[in-house]
Write a protein that holds these residues in place. Structure first.
Motif, PDB file in Angstrom:
ATOM      1  N   PHE A 199      27.140  36.609  48.181  1.00  0.00           N
ATOM      2  CA  PHE A 199      25.761  36.413  48.605  1.00  0.00           C
ATOM      3  C   PHE A 199      25.509  34.912  48.563  1.00  0.00           C
ATOM      4  O   PHE A 199      25.415  34.319  47.476  1.00  0.00           O
ATOM      5  N   ALA A 200      25.469  34.289  49.738  1.00  0.00           N
ATOM      6  CA  ALA A 200      25.358  32.820  49.818  1.00  0.00           C
ATOM      7  C   ALA A 200      23.926  32.422  50.158  1.00  0.00           C
ATOM      8  O   ALA A 200      23.416  32.739  51.237  1.00  0.00           O
ATOM      9  N   GLY A 201      23.290  31.721  49.224  1.00  0.00           N
ATOM     10  CA  GLY A 201      21.924  31.247  49.443  1.00  0.00           C
ATOM     11  C   GLY A 201      21.889  29.738  49.519  1.00  0.00           C
ATOM     12  O   GLY A 201      22.916  29.076  49.716  1.00  0.00           O
ATOM     13  N   VAL A 202      20.714  29.173  49.366  1.00  0.00           N
ATOM     14  CA  VAL A 202      20.546  27.724  49.388  1.00  0.00           C
ATOM     15  C   VAL A 202      20.983  27.160  48.034  1.00  0.00           C
ATOM     16  O   VAL A 202      20.386  27.454  47.000  1.00  0.00           O
ATOM     17  N   ASP A 203      22.055  26.394  48.051  1.00  0.00           N
ATOM     18  CA  ASP A 203      22.579  25.721  46.868  1.00  0.00           C
ATOM     19  C   ASP A 203      23.090  26.656  45.777  1.00  0.00           C
ATOM     20  O   ASP A 203      23.249  26.252  44.619  1.00  0.00           O
ATOM     21  N   GLU A 204      23.359  27.918  46.123  1.00  0.00           N
ATOM     22  CA  GLU A 204      23.926  28.819  45.124  1.00  0.00           C
ATOM     23  C   GLU A 204      24.639  29.987  45.800  1.00  0.00           C
ATOM     24  O   GLU A 204      24.310  30.374  46.920  1.00  0.00           O
ATOM     25  N   VAL A 205      25.639  30.515  45.112  1.00  0.00           N
ATOM     26  CA  VAL A 205      26.394  31.663  45.606  1.00  0.00           C
ATOM     27  C   VAL A 205      26.552  32.669  44.469  1.00  0.00           C
ATOM     28  O   VAL A 205      26.926  32.303  43.343  1.00  0.00           O
ATOM     29  N   ILE A 206      26.254  33.928  44.751  1.00  0.00           N
ATOM     30  CA  ILE A 206      26.485  35.013  43.804  1.00  0.00           C
ATOM     31  C   ILE A 206      27.655  35.828  44.325  1.00  0.00           C
ATOM     32  O   ILE A 206      27.684  36.212  45.495  1.00  0.00           O
ATOM     33  N   SER A 207      28.619  36.091  43.453  1.00  0.00           N
ATOM     34  CA  SER A 207      29.826  36.812  43.846  1.00  0.00           C
ATOM     35  C   SER A 207      29.992  38.065  42.998  1.00  0.00           C
ATOM     36  O   SER A 207      29.875  38.024  41.775  1.00  0.00           O
ATOM     37  N   ILE A 208      30.264  39.180  43.660  1.00  0.00           N
ATOM     38  CA  ILE A 208      30.610  40.426  42.974  1.00  0.00           C
ATOM     39  C   ILE A 208      32.024  40.789  43.410  1.00  0.00           C
ATOM     40  O   ILE A 208      32.295  40.938  44.599  1.00  0.00           O
ATOM     41  N   LYS A 209      32.937  40.923  42.452  1.00  0.00           N
ATOM     42  CA  LYS A 209      34.349  41.039  42.789  1.00  0.00           C
ATOM     43  C   LYS A 209      35.037  42.092  41.927  1.00  0.00           C
ATOM     44  O   LYS A 209      34.771  42.199  40.729  1.00  0.00           O
ATOM     45  N   HIS A 210      35.898  42.860  42.557  1.00  0.00           N
ATOM     46  CA  HIS A 210      36.741  43.820  41.834  1.00  0.00           C
ATOM     47  C   HIS A 210      38.195  43.549  42.181  1.00  0.00           C
ATOM     48  O   HIS A 210      38.558  43.437  43.348  1.00  0.00           O
ATOM     49  N   THR A 211      39.027  43.447  41.160  1.00  0.00           N
ATOM     50  CA  THR A 211      40.457  43.224  41.353  1.00  0.00           C
ATOM     51  C   THR A 211      41.237  44.349  40.698  1.00  0.00           C
ATOM     52  O   THR A 211      41.073  44.619  39.504  1.00  0.00           O
ATOM     53  N   ALA A 212      42.065  45.012  41.480  1.00  0.00           N
ATOM     54  CA  ALA A 212      42.955  46.052  40.947  1.00  0.00           C
ATOM     55  C   ALA A 212      44.266  45.391  40.544  1.00  0.00           C
ATOM     56  O   ALA A 212      44.920  44.743  41.357  1.00  0.00           O
ATOM     57  N   GLN A 213      44.654  45.551  39.295  1.00  0.00           N
ATOM     58  CA  GLN A 213      45.877  44.929  38.799  1.00  0.00           C
ATOM     59  C   GLN A 213      47.063  45.877  38.798  1.00  0.00           C
ATOM     60  O   GLN A 213      48.196  45.458  38.569  1.00  0.00           O
ATOM     61  N   SER A 214      46.815  47.152  39.077  1.00  0.00           N
ATOM     62  CA  SER A 214      47.890  48.143  39.117  1.00  0.00           C
ATOM     63  C   SER A 214      47.408  49.345  39.907  1.00  0.00           C
ATOM     64  O   SER A 214      46.219  49.691  39.871  1.00  0.00           O
ATOM     65  N   LYS A 215      48.332  50.009  40.604  1.00  0.00           N
ATOM     66  CA  LYS A 215      47.995  51.250  41.299  1.00  0.00           C
ATOM     67  C   LYS A 215      47.641  52.362  40.320  1.00  0.00           C
ATOM     68  O   LYS A 215      47.060  53.384  40.700  1.00  0.00           O
ATOM     69  N   ASP A 216      47.971  52.174  39.061  1.00  0.00           N
ATOM     70  CA  ASP A 216      47.702  53.218  38.075  1.00  0.00           C
ATOM     71  C   ASP A 216      46.217  53.509  37.921  1.00  0.00           C
ATOM     72  O   ASP A 216      45.842  54.630  37.546  1.00  0.00           O
ATOM     73  N   ILE A 217      45.360  52.531  38.193  1.00  0.00           N
ATOM     74  CA  ILE A 217      43.921  52.802  38.054  1.00  0.00           C
ATOM     75  C   ILE A 217      43.479  53.858  39.062  1.00  0.00           C
ATOM     76  O   ILE A 217      42.583  54.663  38.788  1.00  0.00           O
ATOM     77  N   PHE A 218      44.110  53.882  40.235  1.00  0.00           N
ATOM     78  CA  PHE A 218      43.759  54.876  41.254  1.00  0.00           C
ATOM     79  C   PHE A 218      44.358  56.235  40.894  1.00  0.00           C
ATOM     80  O   PHE A 218      43.707  57.276  41.066  1.00  0.00           O
ATOM     81  N   ALA A 219      45.591  56.233  40.420  1.00  0.00           N
ATOM     82  CA  ALA A 219      46.234  57.488  40.030  1.00  0.00           C
ATOM     83  C   ALA A 219      45.506  58.132  38.856  1.00  0.00           C
ATOM     84  O   ALA A 219      45.237  59.342  38.851  1.00  0.00           O
ATOM     85  N   ASN A 220      45.178  57.334  37.840  1.00  0.00           N
ATOM     86  CA  ASN A 220      44.441  57.870  36.690  1.00  0.00           C
ATOM     87  C   ASN A 220      43.061  58.363  37.108  1.00  0.00           C
ATOM     88  O   ASN A 220      42.572  59.374  36.592  1.00  0.00           O
ATOM     89  N   GLY A 221      42.433  57.643  38.038  1.00  0.00           N
ATOM     90  CA  GLY A 221      41.136  58.080  38.543  1.00  0.00           C
ATOM     91  C   GLY A 221      41.226  59.442  39.204  1.00  0.00           C
ATOM     92  O   GLY A 221      40.370  60.312  38.995  1.00  0.00           O
ATOM     93  N   ALA A 222      42.278  59.648  40.001  1.00  0.00           N
ATOM     94  CA  ALA A 222      42.458  60.928  40.680  1.00  0.00           C
ATOM     95  C   ALA A 222      42.671  62.058  39.678  1.00  0.00           C
ATOM     96  O   ALA A 222      42.141  63.169  39.838  1.00  0.00           O
ATOM     97  N   LEU A 223      43.449  61.795  38.632  1.00  0.00           N
ATOM     98  CA  LEU A 223      43.696  62.826  37.622  1.00  0.00           C
ATOM     99  C   LEU A 223      42.428  63.155  36.835  1.00  0.00           C
ATOM    100  O   LEU A 223      42.155  64.324  36.534  1.00  0.00           O
ATOM    101  N   THR A 224      41.641  62.140  36.509  1.00  0.00           N
ATOM    102  CA  THR A 224      40.376  62.372  35.799  1.00  0.00           C
ATOM    103  C   THR A 224      39.434  63.219  36.638  1.00  0.00           C
ATOM    104  O   THR A 224      38.792  64.151  36.147  1.00  0.00           O
ATOM    105  N   VAL A 225      39.349  62.893  37.931  1.00  0.00           N
ATOM    106  CA  VAL A 225      38.503  63.671  38.841  1.00  0.00           C
ATOM    107  C   VAL A 225      39.018  65.108  38.937  1.00  0.00           C
ATOM    108  O   VAL A 225      38.237  66.066  38.914  1.00  0.00           O
ATOM    109  N   ALA A 226      40.337  65.268  39.052  1.00  0.00           N
ATOM    110  CA  ALA A 226      40.916  66.606  39.178  1.00  0.00           C
ATOM    111  C   ALA A 226      40.550  67.480  37.988  1.00  0.00           C
ATOM    112  O   ALA A 226      40.226  68.670  38.139  1.00  0.00           O
TER     113      ALA A 226
END
Length: 244
Positions: A199-226
């Protein structure tokens, strides 16, 4: 749980490995692709005599997912396939009349939280320009990612209904319009997944960021949902109504 896997790419291989560590078992794998090193029973069609399963986990391709949703299967379904979203969601909603069906373009709970943040923030950011950047490994086929589209929808539905997505500024020579949302896609190396909203405004920027460091977060998420989904009645579920 007894799991039936749809597709046996990198993601469902991780699902299988983590599932067995947790005491679950793999009943079989449905894939039209020959898999020489798959240790589980293989099936090429949803019309085959499939083994008993408590839940199905689908990390595959829209073509295979469509065939699954148009089959007679009524086992609970955890679907994480990306691409052809509108078509797949309509088929999922139809299937949800006869089975519990969960869908997320990203099985990370962290991405779910980022989505909720954007839903709350978007109405407050009218004075800011919005740019979105996503990065993935060099084997990813679809672009932009299903996760970016999920985040984009959260912004558009909660604050930028008139937004215009801009994917390539090299074809025009003009300054940015207020309603533009710039979308940049990067593919390279083994990047698991990174999504950033600026989100870029006048003289400032707000950033929202997600970084996946391993595919395991998706696999574990699927198992939790299951584990949650097998106790649900027929219906269409997302992270918003599953109760994870």
């Amino acid at each position: 749980m007894k799991l039936l896997l749809v597709g046996y790419g990198a993601m469902n291989k991780r699902v299988a490995a983590l599932a067995e560590k947790c005491g679950h078992s793999i009943s079989g794998v449905i894939t039209p692709v020959e898999e020489e090193n798959c240790p589980y029973p293989l099936f090429t069609s949803f019309d085959d005599q499939l083994p008993e399963a408590d839940v199905l986990i689908d990390f595959s391709h829209p073509d295979l997912t469509k065939r699954m949703l148009q089959s007679d299967l009524t086992v609970p379904m955890v679907i994480a396939t990306t691409g052809e979203k509108d078509t797949l969601v309509k088929l999922m909603q139809d299937k949800a009349e006869s089975a519990p069906v969960f869908f997320s373009a990203n099985m990370s709970y962290g991405v779910h939280i980022v989505t909720q943040l954007l839903e709350h923030i978007a109405p407050l950011m009218d004075a800011y320009d919005i740019e979105m950047i996503e990065k993935h490994h060099n084997q990813k086929i679809d672009a932009p990612s299903g996760t970016l589209i999920k985040l984009l929808d959260a912004i558009k539905e909660n604050g930028r209904q008139d937004a215009r997505e801009v994917y390539d500024r090299s074809q025009v020579t003009e300054k940015r319009e207020k309603k533009d949302i710039g979308i940049s896609t990067i593919r390279g190396g083994t990047i698991v997944g990174e999504h950033e909203v600026l989100f870029a405004g006048v003289d400032e920027v707000i950033s929202i960021k997600h970084t996946a460091q391993s595919k395991d977060i998706f696999a574990n998420g699927a198992l939790t949902v299951a584990e949650k989904l097998i106790n649900k009645t027929n219906g269409f579920y997302t992270y918003n109504n599953l109760g994870v």
